[in-house]
Design an enzyme around this catalytic site. Structure first.
Site, PDB file in Angstrom:
ATOM      1  N   ARG A 267      -6.896 -17.834  10.241  1.00 65.26           N
ATOM      2  CA  ARG A 267      -6.868 -17.299   8.721  1.00 65.26           C
ATOM      3  C   ARG A 267      -7.658 -18.332   8.208  1.00 65.26           C
ATOM      4  NH1 ARG A 267      -2.122 -15.267   5.120  1.00 65.26           N
ATOM      5  NH2 ARG A 267      -2.347 -13.659   6.594  1.00 65.26           N
TER       6      ARG A 267
ATOM      7  N   HIS B 167      -8.941  -7.919   7.190  1.00 64.67           N
ATOM      8  CA  HIS B 167      -7.428  -8.195   7.612  1.00 64.67           C
ATOM      9  C   HIS B 167      -6.776  -7.157   9.067  1.00 64.67           C
ATOM     10  CE1 HIS B 167      -3.732  -9.946   7.749  1.00 64.67           C
ATOM     11  NE2 HIS B 167      -3.084  -9.792   6.784  1.00 64.67           N
TER      12      HIS B 167
ATOM     13  N   GLN C 241      -3.260  -6.634  10.112  1.00 68.24           N
ATOM     14  CA  GLN C 241      -2.653  -5.805   9.242  1.00 68.24           C
ATOM     15  C   GLN C 241      -2.880  -4.015   9.288  1.00 68.24           C
ATOM     16  OE1 GLN C 241      -0.337  -7.360   6.524  1.00 68.24           O
ATOM     17  NE2 GLN C 241       0.179  -4.968   6.370  1.00 68.24           N
TER      18      GLN C 241
ATOM     19  N   ASP D 223      -2.307  -3.581  -3.185  1.00 61.05           N
ATOM     20  CA  ASP D 223      -2.207  -5.127  -2.917  1.00 61.05           C
ATOM     21  C   ASP D 223      -2.411  -5.674  -4.206  1.00 61.05           C
ATOM     22  OD1 ASP D 223      -2.585  -7.487  -1.291  1.00 61.05           O
ATOM     23  OD2 ASP D 223      -4.758  -7.190  -1.198  1.00 61.05           O
TER      24      ASP D 223
ATOM     25  N   CYS E 110       0.669  -4.634   1.860  1.00 62.93           N
ATOM     26  CA  CYS E 110       0.634  -5.662   2.974  1.00 62.93           C
ATOM     27  C   CYS E 110       1.639  -6.798   2.757  1.00 62.93           C
ATOM     28  CB  CYS E 110      -0.663  -6.110   3.044  1.00 62.93           C
ATOM     29  SG  CYS E 110      -1.325  -6.744   1.562  1.00 62.93           S
TER      30      CYS E 110
ATOM     31  N   ARG F  50       4.172  -5.902  11.760  1.00 55.94           N
ATOM     32  CA  ARG F  50       3.036  -6.765  12.062  1.00 55.94           C
ATOM     33  C   ARG F  50       3.183  -7.717  13.380  1.00 55.94           C
ATOM     34  NH1 ARG F  50       0.402  -9.416   8.282  1.00 55.94           N
ATOM     35  NH2 ARG F  50      -0.729  -9.913   9.852  1.00 55.94           N
TER      36      ARG F  50
END
Ligand code: CP
Ligand code: NVA
Length: 331
Positions: free
Chosen positions: A106, A133, A136, A229, A270, A315
């Site tokens: 990440r 991402h 996700q 988001d 998310c 996730r």
């Protein structure tokens, strides 16, 4: 389908059939976990988790998924390794490949995780970059499939900054899996035209549609999923808050907006989310700009329509599927 040895860097690298298979595998793992059926398919392997930005869900998901699969983990935090400061990405990739069976990364630019993967001889998994991402999206799509029993044909609306990792990856995911994607924001927050063109080409094959819309009421008409988001992402300067609040406030997900969507519409995010003043940043920015919430109201976040915590749980199941498949533990 052959996943063994492959990286998982962005959804554009995977076919709709492969994405579907990963979601199926995640659903299988989820059922096994709930039933208490062990699935230690990667017994004895070890993985490295590099985080140059902070995390709750992604880190915990990789760690628990790895442990459920019988693997050991090493977490390298944003300050706890030599990466980028005293050792290049190329050297790090080769060092870690000698010790580990897989590497999660990440960080910032997508080119960094692509370079890591180029030099690594073990699978590399993207745990979020500025641009994408992908793990996700697998969790989001597992959640949508659980909710509606399908992906293709779902009307999916993304509210807010659609130029960043979430907007980009959701657009790619929707194009791949045949959803009707709408990004709703002022024009400057629409995704990069080159990525849109790539997604249009995919959509032409899958029956997905892409739409970019500045009017929230028009965007959410008939929507099954309303997704948002944060307005300011990790790594962005604190100075952008003022402009983002000014420009994106009309795109906040609130009860009035949810009521304009389809009757069965769900709210997704998310996470983490600024839905109240119970966080350091939420409180500070809320006081400074006279708001009690940012991208979503507390009312919507806490409502029956909100599936955010199941989405967060998913996730772990989807990351487990990505690791088991690319480590060659399943066919
Ligand atoms: N959604 C997500 O990636 O959360 P974290 O930043 O907590 O990992
Ligand atoms: N856009 C957000 C996503 C967090 C999961 C960020 O990059 O901070």
């Amino acid at each position: 389908m052959n996943f063994a040895g492959r990286d998982f860097l962005k959804l554009l690298d995977y076919t709709p059939e492969e994405i579907s298979a990963l979601i199926d595998l995640a659903a299988e793992f989820k059922a096994k976990k709930k039933a208490g059926v062990p699935h230690r398919l990667c017994e004895g392997k070890n993985i490295a988790l590099i985080f140059e930005k902070t995390s709750t869900r992604t880190r915990c998901s990789f760690e628990v998924a790895a442990h459920d699969l019988g693997m050991g983990t090493t977490y390298l935090d944003p300050s706890g390794s030599q990466i980028g400061k005293k050792e290049s990405i190329a050297d790090t990739a080769r060092v870690l490949s000698g010790i580990y069976d897989g590497i999660e990364y990440r960080g910032f630019g997508q080119e960094i995780v692509e370079e890591l993967a180029k030099y690594a001889s073990v699978p590399v998994w993207n745990g979020l970059t500025n641009e994408f991402h992908p793990t996700q999206i697998l969790a989001d799509f597992l959640t949508i499939r659980e909710q509606f029993g399908k992906l293709a044909g779902i009307n999916f609306v993304y509210m807010g900054d659609a130029r960043y990792n979430m907007g980009n990856s959701l657009m790619v995911g929707c194009a791949k899996m045949g959803l009707n994607f709408t990004a709703c924001a002022p024009k400057k927050y629409f995704p990069d035209p080159e990525l849109v063109a790539a997604c249009e080409a995919v959509a032409a094959e899958t029956g997905a549609t892409l739409r970019f819309c500045e009017d929230p009421a028009e965007a959410v008409k008939g929507a099954n999923v309303i997704y948002t988001d944060v307005w300011v992402s990790m790594g962005e300067p604190v100075e952008v808050w003022e402009e983002r609040i000014r420009e994106l406030a009309p795109y906040q997900v609130n009860t009035a907006l949810m009521e304009m969507a389809a009757e069965d519409a769900v709210f997704m995010h998310c996470l983490p989310a600024f839905h109240d003043d119970k966080t350091g940043v939420g409180k500070e920015m809320g006081e400074r700009f006279g708001r009690d919430s940012m991208e979503v109201t507390d009312e919507v976040f806490e409502s029956e329509r909100s599936v955010v915590f199941r989405e967060a749980e998913n996730r772990m199941h989807t990351i487990k599927a990505v690791m088991a498949a690319t480590l060659g533990a399943v066919k």
